[in-house]
Design a protein around this motif. Structure first.
Motif, PDB file in Angstrom:
ATOM      1  N   UNK A 115      14.031   6.828  -0.617  1.00 28.56           N
ATOM      2  CA  UNK A 115      12.855   7.624  -0.278  1.00 28.56           C
ATOM      3  C   UNK A 115      11.916   6.889   0.681  1.00 28.56           C
ATOM      4  N   UNK A 116      11.781   5.569   0.482  1.00 28.80           N
ATOM      5  CA  UNK A 116      10.852   4.793   1.298  1.00 28.80           C
ATOM      6  C   UNK A 116      11.565   3.986   2.387  1.00 28.80           C
ATOM      7  N   UNK A 117      12.768   4.400   2.701  1.00 28.06           N
ATOM      8  CA  UNK A 117      13.578   3.682   3.678  1.00 28.06           C
ATOM      9  C   UNK A 117      12.862   3.520   5.013  1.00 28.06           C
ATOM     10  N   UNK A 118      12.736   2.256   5.455  1.00 27.44           N
ATOM     11  CA  UNK A 118      12.145   1.962   6.757  1.00 27.44           C
ATOM     12  C   UNK A 118      10.634   2.068   6.817  1.00 27.44           C
ATOM     13  N   UNK A 119       9.960   2.264   5.686  1.00 33.49           N
ATOM     14  CA  UNK A 119       8.512   2.485   5.697  1.00 33.49           C
ATOM     15  C   UNK A 119       7.696   1.270   5.265  1.00 33.49           C
ATOM     16  N   UNK A 120       8.308   0.351   4.515  1.00 30.92           N
ATOM     17  CA  UNK A 120       7.550  -0.770   3.968  1.00 30.92           C
ATOM     18  C   UNK A 120       7.595  -1.985   4.889  1.00 30.92           C
ATOM     19  N   UNK A 121       6.406  -2.582   5.123  1.00 36.14           N
ATOM     20  CA  UNK A 121       6.291  -3.743   6.001  1.00 36.14           C
ATOM     21  C   UNK A 121       5.498  -4.859   5.318  1.00 36.14           C
ATOM     22  N   UNK A 122       5.834  -6.079   5.693  1.00 36.74           N
ATOM     23  CA  UNK A 122       5.112  -7.244   5.191  1.00 36.74           C
ATOM     24  C   UNK A 122       3.807  -7.407   5.959  1.00 36.74           C
ATOM     25  N   UNK A 123       2.703  -7.604   5.250  1.00 37.91           N
ATOM     26  CA  UNK A 123       1.395  -7.729   5.898  1.00 37.91           C
ATOM     27  C   UNK A 123       1.259  -9.041   6.661  1.00 37.91           C
ATOM     28  N   UNK A 124       2.014 -10.076   6.272  1.00 34.90           N
ATOM     29  CA  UNK A 124       1.867 -11.386   6.895  1.00 34.90           C
ATOM     30  C   UNK A 124       2.732 -11.579   8.135  1.00 34.90           C
ATOM     31  N   UNK A 146       4.963  -9.059   9.362  1.00 38.22           N
ATOM     32  CA  UNK A 146       5.223  -7.797  10.058  1.00 38.22           C
ATOM     33  C   UNK A 146       6.635  -7.271   9.927  1.00 38.22           C
ATOM     34  N   UNK A 147       7.523  -8.029   9.257  1.00 37.32           N
ATOM     35  CA  UNK A 147       8.911  -7.580   9.095  1.00 37.32           C
ATOM     36  C   UNK A 147       9.015  -6.515   8.009  1.00 37.32           C
ATOM     37  N   UNK A 148      10.119  -5.768   8.045  1.00 39.54           N
ATOM     38  CA  UNK A 148      10.333  -4.741   7.033  1.00 39.54           C
ATOM     39  C   UNK A 148      10.694  -5.384   5.696  1.00 39.54           C
ATOM     40  N   UNK A 149      10.449  -4.631   4.631  1.00 33.15           N
ATOM     41  CA  UNK A 149      10.826  -5.085   3.299  1.00 33.15           C
ATOM     42  C   UNK A 149      12.189  -4.519   2.947  1.00 33.15           C
ATOM     43  N   UNK A 177      14.321  -0.794 -12.196  1.00 30.29           N
ATOM     44  CA  UNK A 177      14.287  -2.211 -11.872  1.00 30.29           C
ATOM     45  C   UNK A 177      14.330  -2.465 -10.361  1.00 30.29           C
ATOM     46  N   UNK A 178      14.470  -1.424  -9.566  1.00 32.33           N
ATOM     47  CA  UNK A 178      14.584  -1.592  -8.110  1.00 32.33           C
ATOM     48  C   UNK A 178      13.285  -2.130  -7.525  1.00 32.33           C
ATOM     49  N   UNK A 179      13.386  -2.909  -6.471  1.00 29.00           N
ATOM     50  CA  UNK A 179      12.191  -3.521  -5.883  1.00 29.00           C
ATOM     51  C   UNK A 179      12.389  -3.762  -4.388  1.00 29.00           C
ATOM     52  N   UNK A 180      11.297  -4.098  -3.709  1.00 34.14           N
ATOM     53  CA  UNK A 180      11.307  -4.434  -2.300  1.00 34.14           C
ATOM     54  C   UNK A 180      10.836  -5.874  -2.133  1.00 34.14           C
ATOM     55  N   UNK A 181      11.369  -6.556  -1.108  1.00 34.62           N
ATOM     56  CA  UNK A 181      10.886  -7.903  -0.807  1.00 34.62           C
ATOM     57  C   UNK A 181      11.053  -8.188   0.682  1.00 34.62           C
ATOM     58  N   UNK A 182      10.267  -9.133   1.192  1.00 30.32           N
ATOM     59  CA  UNK A 182      10.198  -9.413   2.621  1.00 30.32           C
ATOM     60  C   UNK A 182      11.541  -9.875   3.191  1.00 30.32           C
ATOM     61  N   UNK A 183      11.949  -9.252   4.305  1.00 27.36           N
ATOM     62  CA  UNK A 183      13.222  -9.615   4.930  1.00 27.36           C
ATOM     63  C   UNK A 183      13.176 -11.007   5.551  1.00 27.36           C
ATOM     64  N   UNK A 184      12.013 -11.438   6.017  1.00 29.48           N
ATOM     65  CA  UNK A 184      11.880 -12.788   6.572  1.00 29.48           C
ATOM     66  C   UNK A 184      12.119 -13.831   5.493  1.00 29.48           C
ATOM     67  N   UNK A 226       3.632   4.370   7.501  1.00 35.28           N
ATOM     68  CA  UNK A 226       4.125   3.073   7.034  1.00 35.28           C
ATOM     69  C   UNK A 226       3.313   2.619   5.827  1.00 35.28           C
ATOM     70  N   UNK A 227       3.905   1.682   5.077  1.00 33.95           N
ATOM     71  CA  UNK A 227       3.252   1.122   3.896  1.00 33.95           C
ATOM     72  C   UNK A 227       3.251  -0.394   4.054  1.00 33.95           C
ATOM     73  N   UNK A 228       2.067  -0.986   4.120  1.00 36.61           N
ATOM     74  CA  UNK A 228       1.942  -2.429   4.357  1.00 36.61           C
ATOM     75  C   UNK A 228       1.650  -3.123   3.031  1.00 36.61           C
ATOM     76  N   UNK A 229       2.526  -4.066   2.691  1.00 34.69           N
ATOM     77  CA  UNK A 229       2.433  -4.754   1.406  1.00 34.69           C
ATOM     78  C   UNK A 229       1.927  -6.181   1.618  1.00 34.69           C
ATOM     79  N   UNK A 230       0.880  -6.534   0.892  1.00 28.44           N
ATOM     80  CA  UNK A 230       0.286  -7.865   1.004  1.00 28.44           C
ATOM     81  C   UNK A 230       0.834  -8.794  -0.080  1.00 28.44           C
ATOM     82  N   UNK A 231       0.607 -10.068   0.132  1.00 27.97           N
ATOM     83  CA  UNK A 231       1.042 -11.077  -0.831  1.00 27.97           C
ATOM     84  C   UNK A 231       0.236 -10.920  -2.121  1.00 27.97           C
TER      85      UNK A 231
END
Length: 244
Positions: free
Chosen positions: A1-10, A12-15, A27-34, A190-195
């Protein structure tokens, strides 16, 4: 559902999306690709999918309710915001476009003058050829980018139309009780996720939801909403009395 929408705030890469071996969505989750590529570049910015889903659902519910109840106020707020944000950009784009068009015409004049100077013997044929090649190359580049500049300018000035479309669509979604991929991608840019941070032993994590057309929108605080609702309620009561 959220494919390609989540980004890391620090960084800028996708999650990336991940789930456990039993593929349970709880249990599914997102995490920074960097972070996955190199843990020294960024932090995990770990966030569960169900948390994202809840935040987006609540955010959309507030936004859609606000648009439907305070449509004129919302439209006015957004146009004022667009005006403040886009005025300088619009002026700069127009200036840049005018400068490019003027330079194209100026190059025609310079080439013509150079030709006349060559025929009069003021300018050598070799020098004329060198100048002509340089000027024509610059002119060709300008002519190539002018349509892009015009398209960019047109896109900036079409915000009012886009906003009206957004409001019309928001009116149609009267009862949003659960998210669907269609709703998410229609309204969410887009959805920007902070640390995450720990305050007094509790985990806090900022998540910014950017909506299509309007960008980042923050709902008024409860006190403001209460004042606005009372004003709305009173105006409706006055209308009822007049019609009665």
């Amino acid at each position: 559902m959220f494919s390609g929408l989540l980004y890391c705030a620090d960084c800028g890469e996708k999650l990336y999306y991940s789930c456990t071996n039993n593929y349970k969505r709880e249990q599914a989750y997102f995490f920074c690709s960097s972070y996955r590529k190199n843990s020294s570049v960024c932090s995990a910015h770990y966030i569960r999918e169900r948390v994202v889903e809840q935040l987006v659902l609540e955010g959309l519910q507030r936004l859609l309710w606000y648009v439907q109840v305070y449509e004129q106020k919302f439209a006015r707020e957004q146009m004022e915001r667009f005006g403040l944000q886009e005025k300088k950009e619009l002026t700069a784009k127009r200036r840049e476009l005018d400068k490019a068009k003027s330079r194209v015409m100026e190059i025609d004049r310079l080439i013509q003058k150079s030709y006349e100077d060559m025929t009069k013997g003021i300018l050598s044929e070799e020098r004329f050829a060198t100048l002509t090649v340089s000027l024509e190359s610059e002119q060709k580049q300008l002519k190539a980018v002018i349509p892009e500049m015009e398209a960019s300018l047109e896109a900036t000035t079409d915000k009012a139309t886009d906003l009206q479309r957004f409001i019309e669509r928001a009116r149609q979604v009267t009862r949003l009780t659960e998210l669907t991929p269609e709703i998410v991608h229609e309204f969410i840019d887009k959805i920007v996720v902070f640390k995450p941070e720990k305050v007094d032993g509790k985990r806090y994590q900022r998540v910014d939801i950017h909506y299509n057309t309007i960008g980042l929108w923050v709902a008024p605080n409860p006190e403001e909403l209460e004042r606005e609702y009372l004003a709305y309620y009173n105006s409706m009561q006055k209308r009822k009395k007049k019609t009665a």
